[in-house]
Design a protein around this motif. Sequence first.
Motif, PDB file in Angstrom:
ATOM      1  N   ASP A  41       0.712  -1.261   0.179  1.00 34.87           N
ATOM      2  CA  ASP A  41      -0.079  -0.081   0.076  1.00 34.87           C
ATOM      3  C   ASP A  41       0.663   1.205  -0.015  1.00 34.87           C
ATOM      4  O   ASP A  41       0.253   2.216  -0.661  1.00 34.87           O
ATOM      5  CB  ASP A  41      -1.015   0.127   1.256  1.00 34.87           C
ATOM      6  N   ASP A  42       1.919   1.109   0.687  1.00 32.39           N
ATOM      7  CA  ASP A  42       2.695   2.577   0.732  1.00 32.39           C
ATOM      8  C   ASP A  42       3.400   2.977  -0.614  1.00 32.39           C
ATOM      9  O   ASP A  42       3.426   4.063  -1.071  1.00 32.39           O
ATOM     10  CB  ASP A  42       3.906   2.448   1.846  1.00 32.39           C
ATOM     11  N   ASP A 128      -9.249   3.592   3.200  1.00 28.84           N
ATOM     12  CA  ASP A 128      -8.106   2.537   3.539  1.00 28.84           C
ATOM     13  C   ASP A 128      -6.794   3.348   3.632  1.00 28.84           C
ATOM     14  O   ASP A 128      -6.082   2.834   4.393  1.00 28.84           O
ATOM     15  CB  ASP A 128      -8.069   1.661   2.168  1.00 28.84           C
ATOM     16  N   LYS A 132      -4.506   3.451   7.033  1.00 30.45           N
ATOM     17  CA  LYS A 132      -3.110   3.211   7.219  1.00 30.45           C
ATOM     18  C   LYS A 132      -2.211   4.433   7.784  1.00 30.45           C
ATOM     19  O   LYS A 132      -1.300   4.010   8.498  1.00 30.45           O
ATOM     20  CB  LYS A 132      -2.609   2.792   5.977  1.00 30.45           C
ATOM     21  N   GLN A 135      -2.565   4.651  11.331  1.00 31.03           N
ATOM     22  CA  GLN A 135      -1.847   3.823  12.171  1.00 31.03           C
ATOM     23  C   GLN A 135      -0.148   4.183  12.183  1.00 31.03           C
ATOM     24  O   GLN A 135       0.359   4.026  13.341  1.00 31.03           O
ATOM     25  CB  GLN A 135      -1.729   2.528  11.549  1.00 31.03           C
TER      26      GLN A 135
END
Length: 187
Positions: A41-42, A128, A132, A135
């Motif tokens: 994802d990053d 989403d 992330k 977090q």
Amino acid sequence: MLQRNLFIAFFRSGMLGFGGGPSTIPLVHKEVVSTFKWMDDDEFSDVLALGNTLPGPIATKMAGYIGYRVGGVAGMLNAVLATALPTVILMILLLSTLNAYKDEAWVRGMSQAVLPVVAVMLLTLTWDFSKKSSQSFGVIKTVLLMATALVLMEVLHLHPGILIGVLLLWAVLYKPRRKSDQKGMPS
């Protein structure tokens, strides 16, 4: 096999991404991150941010970069072709059909129904990414950055590319202090 998978991933995204480049972003994300696991994802969010700063259609920029990264020059050409080919095919078929039935109620209804679906897809992707980010960065900082970005872009009409460039520069220059560095500092 890799080139075949690249073609399938971007052809599927291009075929199902009705509504332009932004509507394909969640589909490309699903293929690249979830299905084939070429990126996490990053990395995908970095590609998306970089793609948004450059001129031109986002879908082909992302396809070109991801294709190159995964499969070299052949992968880049393959992914860009797979992204553009469904658009060309569907434009010819869809515009011919829509032109023939443009005065029908079902065609008007279908055209109006696409916008909320694309909005939900983009909101899901945003949700989403914000989860992330919360977090790793913290909820308060994430909400503040999102609110600031919203005000800068919507109220002050700052171009998203400039905002992303400033954020990238800040991320490169900003080095958070570790707790071990703060022990000797006076309060």
